[in-house]
Design a protein around this motif. Structure first.
Motif, PDB file in Angstrom:
ATOM      1  N   GLU A  20       0.771  -1.271  -0.194  1.00 48.21           N
ATOM      2  CA  GLU A  20       0.091   0.223  -0.067  1.00 48.21           C
ATOM      3  C   GLU A  20       0.824   1.263   0.088  1.00 48.21           C
ATOM      4  O   GLU A  20       2.106   1.257   0.401  1.00 48.21           O
ATOM      5  CB  GLU A  20      -1.091   0.028   1.231  1.00 48.21           C
ATOM      6  N   THR A  21       0.280   2.432  -0.601  1.00 54.90           N
ATOM      7  CA  THR A  21       0.796   3.813  -0.295  1.00 54.90           C
ATOM      8  C   THR A  21      -0.104   4.649   0.579  1.00 54.90           C
ATOM      9  O   THR A  21      -1.440   4.539   0.181  1.00 54.90           O
ATOM     10  CB  THR A  21       1.158   4.490  -1.708  1.00 54.90           C
ATOM     11  N   ILE A  22       0.449   4.863   1.689  1.00 54.19           N
ATOM     12  CA  ILE A  22      -0.590   5.385   2.819  1.00 54.19           C
ATOM     13  C   ILE A  22      -0.235   7.023   2.988  1.00 54.19           C
ATOM     14  O   ILE A  22       1.098   7.250   3.319  1.00 54.19           O
ATOM     15  CB  ILE A  22      -0.571   4.851   3.986  1.00 54.19           C
ATOM     16  N   ASP A  23      -0.966   7.988   3.220  1.00 52.13           N
ATOM     17  CA  ASP A  23      -0.647   9.379   3.400  1.00 52.13           C
ATOM     18  C   ASP A  23      -0.875   9.500   4.843  1.00 52.13           C
ATOM     19  O   ASP A  23      -2.062   9.530   5.356  1.00 52.13           O
ATOM     20  CB  ASP A  23      -1.407  10.119   2.542  1.00 52.13           C
ATOM     21  N   VAL A  24      -0.004   9.710   5.685  1.00 50.77           N
ATOM     22  CA  VAL A  24       0.065   9.874   7.102  1.00 50.77           C
ATOM     23  C   VAL A  24       0.687  11.407   7.600  1.00 50.77           C
ATOM     24  O   VAL A  24       0.840  11.632   8.598  1.00 50.77           O
ATOM     25  CB  VAL A  24       0.804   8.909   7.893  1.00 50.77           C
ATOM     26  N   ASN A  25       0.571  12.197   6.412  1.00 47.02           N
ATOM     27  CA  ASN A  25       1.109  13.708   6.586  1.00 47.02           C
ATOM     28  C   ASN A  25       0.417  14.445   7.566  1.00 47.02           C
ATOM     29  O   ASN A  25       1.109  14.900   8.804  1.00 47.02           O
ATOM     30  CB  ASN A  25       1.334  14.551   5.391  1.00 47.02           C
ATOM     31  N   ASP A  26      -0.829  14.354   7.496  1.00 43.04           N
ATOM     32  CA  ASP A  26      -1.534  15.196   8.518  1.00 43.04           C
ATOM     33  C   ASP A  26      -1.617  14.597   9.962  1.00 43.04           C
ATOM     34  O   ASP A  26      -1.675  15.336  11.156  1.00 43.04           O
ATOM     35  CB  ASP A  26      -3.156  15.532   8.126  1.00 43.04           C
ATOM     36  N   ALA A  27      -1.737  13.430  10.190  1.00 44.72           N
ATOM     37  CA  ALA A  27      -1.619  12.688  11.210  1.00 44.72           C
ATOM     38  C   ALA A  27      -0.610  12.972  11.965  1.00 44.72           C
ATOM     39  O   ALA A  27      -0.558  13.251  13.250  1.00 44.72           O
ATOM     40  CB  ALA A  27      -1.977  11.186  11.098  1.00 44.72           C
ATOM     41  N   LEU A  28       0.482  12.738  11.395  1.00 50.46           N
ATOM     42  CA  LEU A  28       1.834  12.966  11.997  1.00 50.46           C
ATOM     43  C   LEU A  28       2.128  14.548  12.502  1.00 50.46           C
ATOM     44  O   LEU A  28       2.864  14.510  13.604  1.00 50.46           O
ATOM     45  CB  LEU A  28       3.237  12.356  11.302  1.00 50.46           C
ATOM     46  N   ALA A  29       1.558  15.256  11.482  1.00 47.49           N
ATOM     47  CA  ALA A  29       1.859  16.837  12.012  1.00 47.49           C
ATOM     48  C   ALA A  29       1.251  16.900  13.245  1.00 47.49           C
ATOM     49  O   ALA A  29       1.432  17.822  13.968  1.00 47.49           O
ATOM     50  CB  ALA A  29       1.717  17.516  10.739  1.00 47.49           C
ATOM     51  N   ALA A  30      -0.103  16.622  13.236  1.00 50.43           N
ATOM     52  CA  ALA A  30      -0.989  16.583  14.502  1.00 50.43           C
ATOM     53  C   ALA A  30      -0.101  15.988  15.666  1.00 50.43           C
ATOM     54  O   ALA A  30      -0.547  16.678  16.961  1.00 50.43           O
ATOM     55  CB  ALA A  30      -2.403  16.185  14.135  1.00 50.43           C
ATOM     56  N   ARG A  31       0.643  14.949  15.465  1.00 51.37           N
ATOM     57  CA  ARG A  31       0.857  14.135  16.868  1.00 51.37           C
ATOM     58  C   ARG A  31       2.282  14.721  17.278  1.00 51.37           C
ATOM     59  O   ARG A  31       2.640  14.788  18.546  1.00 51.37           O
ATOM     60  CB  ARG A  31       1.216  12.892  16.556  1.00 51.37           C
ATOM     61  N   ASP A  32       2.998  15.545  16.230  1.00 45.79           N
ATOM     62  CA  ASP A  32       4.256  16.011  16.699  1.00 45.79           C
ATOM     63  C   ASP A  32       4.511  17.324  15.824  1.00 45.79           C
ATOM     64  O   ASP A  32       4.598  17.411  14.525  1.00 45.79           O
ATOM     65  CB  ASP A  32       5.576  15.120  16.204  1.00 45.79           C
ATOM     66  N   ASN A  33       4.807  18.351  16.553  1.00 44.27           N
ATOM     67  CA  ASN A  33       4.694  19.554  15.736  1.00 44.27           C
ATOM     68  C   ASN A  33       6.186  20.268  15.264  1.00 44.27           C
ATOM     69  O   ASN A  33       6.315  21.050  14.620  1.00 44.27           O
ATOM     70  CB  ASN A  33       4.316  20.739  16.776  1.00 44.27           C
ATOM     71  N   GLU A  34       7.101  19.112  15.468  1.00 49.03           N
ATOM     72  CA  GLU A  34       8.358  19.409  14.934  1.00 49.03           C
ATOM     73  C   GLU A  34       8.360  18.911  13.227  1.00 49.03           C
ATOM     74  O   GLU A  34       9.195  19.258  12.399  1.00 49.03           O
ATOM     75  CB  GLU A  34       9.403  18.590  15.444  1.00 49.03           C
ATOM     76  N   ILE A  35       7.639  17.842  12.948  1.00 48.21           N
ATOM     77  CA  ILE A  35       7.125  17.431  11.725  1.00 48.21           C
ATOM     78  C   ILE A  35       6.818  18.462  10.740  1.00 48.21           C
ATOM     79  O   ILE A  35       5.682  18.909  11.055  1.00 48.21           O
ATOM     80  CB  ILE A  35       6.409  16.103  11.612  1.00 48.21           C
ATOM     81  N   LEU A  36       7.476  18.733   9.645  1.00 48.91           N
ATOM     82  CA  LEU A  36       6.993  19.715   8.765  1.00 48.91           C
ATOM     83  C   LEU A  36       6.166  19.042   7.474  1.00 48.91           C
ATOM     84  O   LEU A  36       5.139  19.599   6.990  1.00 48.91           O
ATOM     85  CB  LEU A  36       8.128  20.590   8.153  1.00 48.91           C
ATOM     86  N   ALA A  37       6.640  18.120   7.051  1.00 44.25           N
ATOM     87  CA  ALA A  37       6.034  17.275   5.993  1.00 44.25           C
ATOM     88  C   ALA A  37       6.467  15.726   6.069  1.00 44.25           C
ATOM     89  O   ALA A  37       7.536  15.553   6.625  1.00 44.25           O
ATOM     90  CB  ALA A  37       6.401  17.583   4.789  1.00 44.25           C
ATOM     91  N   VAL A  38       5.624  14.833   5.561  1.00 45.22           N
ATOM     92  CA  VAL A  38       6.042  13.492   5.419  1.00 45.22           C
ATOM     93  C   VAL A  38       5.487  13.045   4.115  1.00 45.22           C
ATOM     94  O   VAL A  38       4.215  13.207   3.782  1.00 45.22           O
ATOM     95  CB  VAL A  38       5.113  12.633   6.506  1.00 45.22           C
ATOM     96  N   ALA A  39       6.165  12.348   3.167  1.00 45.27           N
ATOM     97  CA  ALA A  39       5.839  12.177   1.987  1.00 45.27           C
ATOM     98  C   ALA A  39       5.128  10.741   2.176  1.00 45.27           C
ATOM     99  O   ALA A  39       5.178  10.025   3.259  1.00 45.27           O
ATOM    100  CB  ALA A  39       7.078  11.647   1.310  1.00 45.27           C
ATOM    101  N   PRO A  40       4.293  10.774   1.114  1.00 41.06           N
ATOM    102  CA  PRO A  40       3.459   9.427   1.159  1.00 41.06           C
ATOM    103  C   PRO A  40       4.230   7.897   1.167  1.00 41.06           C
ATOM    104  O   PRO A  40       5.282   7.824   1.014  1.00 41.06           O
ATOM    105  CB  PRO A  40       2.827   9.198  -0.282  1.00 41.06           C
ATOM    106  N   VAL A  41       3.710   7.275   2.341  1.00 40.80           N
ATOM    107  CA  VAL A  41       4.519   5.959   2.819  1.00 40.80           C
ATOM    108  C   VAL A  41       4.352   5.020   2.052  1.00 40.80           C
ATOM    109  O   VAL A  41       2.965   4.253   1.764  1.00 40.80           O
ATOM    110  CB  VAL A  41       4.139   5.797   4.315  1.00 40.80           C
TER     111      VAL A  41
END
Length: 183
Positions: A20-41
């Motif tokens: 699968e390819t999963i988009d977790v960008n919004d969820a991780l940004a909400a959990r850790d404010n240090e994360i600026l962006a996450v590419a699709p996993v």
């Protein structure tokens, strides 16, 4: 991606393969404010149903953008993780007789959620300090008006030199020694 325990019982004799390819960008940004962006996993792996456990093994690849610990400039951190997790229901956990060496995750619901596992493992894989390539290559540390970042070695050297007594004040230090001797 979620699997219910009832659905997984059909796979007792075989493994369940997934990719699968999963988009977790919004969820991780909400959990850790240090994360600026996450590419699709990108995730590929298997889920095996054992006698009393559910074994999840997968490989995940993504790029996480976090600020540099030194300059706060965005730094791309590529992650390529191999994850193994063992799940049990509360009933399976309570009926387990012997202690096991591996970590077992007890399910709170009747589903195994791959997305939760991916998010948790990405957060655990991010180092506390990330530096850009340029910052790793140079020995220059940031500085500005009336401030500068110094290495620990330089700090200790400065502290030692500050502790040496100015010869003009040496007589004053003798006075303090004499008053302590009188006590």
């Amino acid at each position: 991606m979620k699997w219910s325990i009832g659905e997984l019982r059909r796979y007792k004799e075989e493994t369940l393969n997934f990719s699968e390819t999963i988009d977790v960008n919004d969820a991780l940004a909400a959990r850790d404010n240090e994360i600026l962006a996450v590419a699709p996993v990108t995730v590929t792996g298997i889920l095996s149903v054992g006698k009393n456990e559910y074994i999840l093994h997968y490989q995940l690849k993504t790029v996480v953008t976090v600020p540099s610990a030194r300059s706060l400039e965005p730094v791309d951190l590529p992650l390529d993780l191999s994850v193994d997790e063992v799940f049990m229901t509360r009933e399976q956990w309570s009926s387990m007789e012997a202690e096991r060496d591996e970590e077992i995750l007890v399910l709170d619901s009747d589903t195994i959620d791959l997305t939760d596992s991916i998010e948790d493992n990405i957060l655990l894989a991010i180092p506390l300090q990330v530096f850009s390539e340029e910052e790793l290559q140079t020995t220059d540390l940031p500085k500005g008006n009336d401030w500068e970042v110094v290495s620990e070695e330089e700090y200790l050297q400065r502290k030692e030199s500050a502790e040496t007594i100015d010869p003009r004040l040496a007589k004053l230090s003798e006075l303090f020694n004499e008053s302590e001797d009188d006590k």
